[in-house]
Write a protein that holds these residues in place. Structure first.
Motif, PDB file in Angstrom:
ATOM      1  N   ASP A  91      -7.855   0.197   3.789  1.00  0.00           N
ATOM      2  CA  ASP A  91      -7.068   0.510   2.596  1.00  0.00           C
ATOM      3  C   ASP A  91      -7.313   1.948   2.162  1.00  0.00           C
ATOM      4  O   ASP A  91      -6.367   2.690   1.837  1.00  0.00           O
ATOM      5  N   THR A 133      -5.199  -4.281  -3.330  1.00  0.00           N
ATOM      6  CA  THR A 133      -4.646  -3.673  -2.108  1.00  0.00           C
ATOM      7  C   THR A 133      -5.464  -2.471  -1.677  1.00  0.00           C
ATOM      8  O   THR A 133      -5.172  -1.866  -0.643  1.00  0.00           O
ATOM      9  N   ASN A 134      -6.478  -2.098  -2.467  1.00  0.00           N
ATOM     10  CA  ASN A 134      -7.198  -0.839  -2.190  1.00  0.00           C
ATOM     11  C   ASN A 134      -8.711  -1.050  -2.260  1.00  0.00           C
ATOM     12  O   ASN A 134      -9.404  -0.365  -2.994  1.00  0.00           O
ATOM     13  N   ARG A 151       0.838  -1.205   0.000  1.00  0.00           N
ATOM     14  CA  ARG A 151       0.000   0.000   0.000  1.00  0.00           C
ATOM     15  C   ARG A 151       0.873   1.255   0.000  1.00  0.00           C
ATOM     16  O   ARG A 151       0.592   2.224  -0.716  1.00  0.00           O
ATOM     17  N   ILE A 205      -4.414   4.818   1.968  1.00  0.00           N
ATOM     18  CA  ILE A 205      -4.021   5.270   0.639  1.00  0.00           C
ATOM     19  C   ILE A 205      -4.504   6.692   0.363  1.00  0.00           C
ATOM     20  O   ILE A 205      -3.714   7.558  -0.051  1.00  0.00           O
TER      21      ILE A 205
END
Length: 259
Positions: free
Chosen positions: A145, A139-140, A107, A149
């Protein structure tokens, strides 16, 4: 999306014509399947002939390392250069979902790479926006997440593209998340979702698209809203789905707006 774009590679001229026929005014192609229309003159001619604009280009990369690799750097420079020919068109950065292993570090790597690309885009006069996604291998995709991010993005050089279908697919409320990070929004993606197992034809799912659009209108949002339908039907007959979405937007969504 079929075959990661391979099924319709180098058919952007056709997509532009169908988009215009559906009554939309702009298009956001993915950089990987633009084919001959990576030539800015040919792209400009195709857009002008159809009477629509280049809203953005989806720039999809892995960005798993702490810095861009040679391919990622080269393709970023090519895409930024192309976008300079279309003032206002956005570099929409997207990470290819490749697993949630080494999540915390990856991330951070993603944030570093997106900020670096966006800084170079900004230096070239090209606006940028980060687009999270929601496959299990992304990953998002979760609320945590998003916090890591979005709060790590360099807001001086990049905004955020809330994709309402991906947000709800990650077990979040799309409008609540948009309100939370409203100041970052500079591009919006619409798709519908019914959880069976994921996305639905626009207007046939559970995303409160009318309510979200009203909120955008009340905030005097003047950016692009991109219809990115990922219903199963869109894989097999994207032209028909594009035409359906245009009809739904003009016959249902827009008349539902107040004020």
């Amino acid at each position: 999306m079929k075959g990661n774009g391979a099924a319709y590679d180098n058919r952007l001229d056709h997509m532009i014509r169908v988009t215009a026929e559906a009554g939309f005014t702009g298009i956001e192609p993915s950089h990987a399947w633009m084919g001959d229309l990576t030539d800015p003159d040919r792209l400009a001619d195709a857009l002008q002939e159809a009477g629509i604009e280049l809203a953005a280009i989806a720039f999809v990369q892995s960005w798993n390392g702490p810095e861009e690799d040679e391919k990622e750097l080269r393709e970023a420079e090519q895409t930024i250069s192309l976008l300079t020919r279309f003032p206002g068109a956005i570099l929409c950065t997207v990470q290819m979902p490749e697993g949630r292993h080494d999540l915390e570090q990856r991330r951070l790597n993603l944030v570093a790479n997106v900020n670096a690309v966006s800084r170079r885009a900004a230096d070239a006069g090209v606006p940028a926006s980060f687009h999270p996604n929601s496959p299990e291998s992304s990953t998002n995709r979760t609320e945590e997440d998003y916090r890591v991010i979005l709060e790590g993005l360099d807001a001086e050089v990049t905004g955020w593209t809330p994709d309402v279908g991906h947000i709800i697919n990650g077990d979040m409320d799309p409008l609540n998340k948009m309100v939370e990070y409203a100041d970052l929004i500079n591009l919006v993606h619409y798709k519908d979702w019914d959880g069976n197992p994921e996305f639905a034809l626009m207007g046939e799912g559970k995303v409160e698209l009318v309510k979200i659009t009203q909120w955008l209108a009340d905030r005097n949002y003047t950016g692009w809203v991109i219809c990115e339908d990922e219903a199963p039907q869109a894989m097999e007959d994207p032209d028909a789905v594009t035409l359906h979405d245009g009809t739904w937007v003009h016959d249902v969504l827009i008349p539902s707006m107040k004020g």
